[in-house]
Scaffold this active site. Structure first.
Site, mmCIF file in Angstrom:
data_model
loop_
_atom_site.group_PDB
_atom_site.id
_atom_site.type_symbol
_atom_site.label_atom_id
_atom_site.label_comp_id
_atom_site.label_asym_id
_atom_site.label_seq_id
_atom_site.Cartn_x
_atom_site.Cartn_y
_atom_site.Cartn_z
ATOM 1 N N SER A 58 0.857 -1.188 0.000
ATOM 2 C CA SER A 58 0.000 0.000 0.000
ATOM 3 C C SER A 58 0.883 1.224 0.000
ATOM 4 C CB SER A 58 -0.878 -0.003 1.254
ATOM 5 O OG SER A 58 -1.530 1.240 1.453
ATOM 6 N N TYR A 111 -3.454 -1.169 10.360
ATOM 7 C CA TYR A 111 -3.356 -1.307 8.901
ATOM 8 C C TYR A 111 -1.993 -0.833 8.411
ATOM 9 C CZ TYR A 111 -4.591 -0.822 3.968
ATOM 10 O OH TYR A 111 -4.615 -0.923 2.597
#
Length: 269
Positions: A141, A155
């Site tokens: 990401s 996350y």
């Protein structure tokens, strides 16, 4: 890999979002796909869309046994796998770190980190054993490099961990197996709330950007240039800290871990 004609990809989280968009692009290029997901309804829809170009299987990647069953099914289907995309993930628990339930954070890591680990652990030995070039890509990401969304510590930490794991994996592989990291920016996927996510890049457009990079065996698969300014916001202060507090001096190389290991190996040879 320069094309995907008659090749096979295994994609976890493959029934929606980035996984499904990449699957569509690979099938368009002549390949077949094995799609794994926890969403049975979405897998049924994907199976109907792709027909005999796809095999679908319910798989919770946080469960090692289910990932092993996925690998068995994939190799039984065609006898080989050319590309593995450890893509399955979920949005993280939100809140200030000290307010987040530790068990919820651990459960999040079970999917976003250990799910990727399980995919690497199960598929990598099989790819190595094949007498053909192949690749394994993990979906990181923009949050692997900086904090894009506030109050998502679990996350962000998991995506940082996927970066480190992928880089370490690369060093253990033979030449015929490539490993790389996919670095999505803001893409419209079911990962977060639609009222927010809808403003991200269309997933089909994103797939068209990244698939050529995957087939070219890029180490880092990128899309959103705006990420560069955020990466620099972290790297520039880091380099400045070294320049001010740990400037280069004669003899510094004696403390370079990689150089020391290389010297030991050279002496053994």
């Amino acid at each position: 890999m320069s094309d995907f004609q008659d090749k096979v990809a295994v994609i976890t989280g493959g029934a929606s979002g980035i996984g499904l968009a990449v699957a569509r692009e690979l099938v368009r290029l002549g390949g077949s796909v094995v799609l794994a997901d926890v969403n049975e309804r979405a897998l049924t829809d994907a199976s109907e869309e792709f027909g005999d170009k796809a095999l679908t299987q319910v798989c919770d990647t946080s469960d090692l046994a289910q990932v092993e069953a996925l690998a068995e099914a994939a190799f039984d289907w065609t006898g080989h796998v050319d590309l593995v995309l450890n893509n399955a993930g979920q949005g993280g628990v939100r809140g200030k770190l000290w307010d987040v339930d530790p068990e919820a954070a651990r459960a999040h890591f079970d999917v976003n980190f250990w799910g990727v680990w399980n995919g690497c652990r199960v598929f990598t030995p099989r790819l190595i054993a094949q007498d053909r070039p192949s690749a394994i890509y993990n979906t990181g990401s923009e949050n692997s490099f900086f904090c894009a969304v506030p109050q998502t510590a679990a996350y962000i930490a998991a995506k940082h961990a996927v970066l480190g794991m992928t880089e370490s994996l690369r060093e253990d592989l033979p030449d015929h197996v490539h490993a790389g990291l996919i670095i999505p920016g803001w893409v419209f996927t079911p990962l977060g709330e639609e009222r927010f996510m809808q403003f991200g890049m269309d997933s089909a457009k994103y797939a068209r950007i990244i698939v050529p990079q995957i087939l070219a065996n890029e180490r880092f698969v990128v899309s959103h240039y705006s990420n560069v300014k955020r990466i620099e916001e972290r790297i520039d202060p880091l380099l400045d800290a070294y320049a001010r507090n740990a400037p280069r001096n004669e003899g510094d190389d004696a403390y370079d871990t990689r150089d020391f290991i290389a010297a030991l190996q050279a002496n053994r040879n």
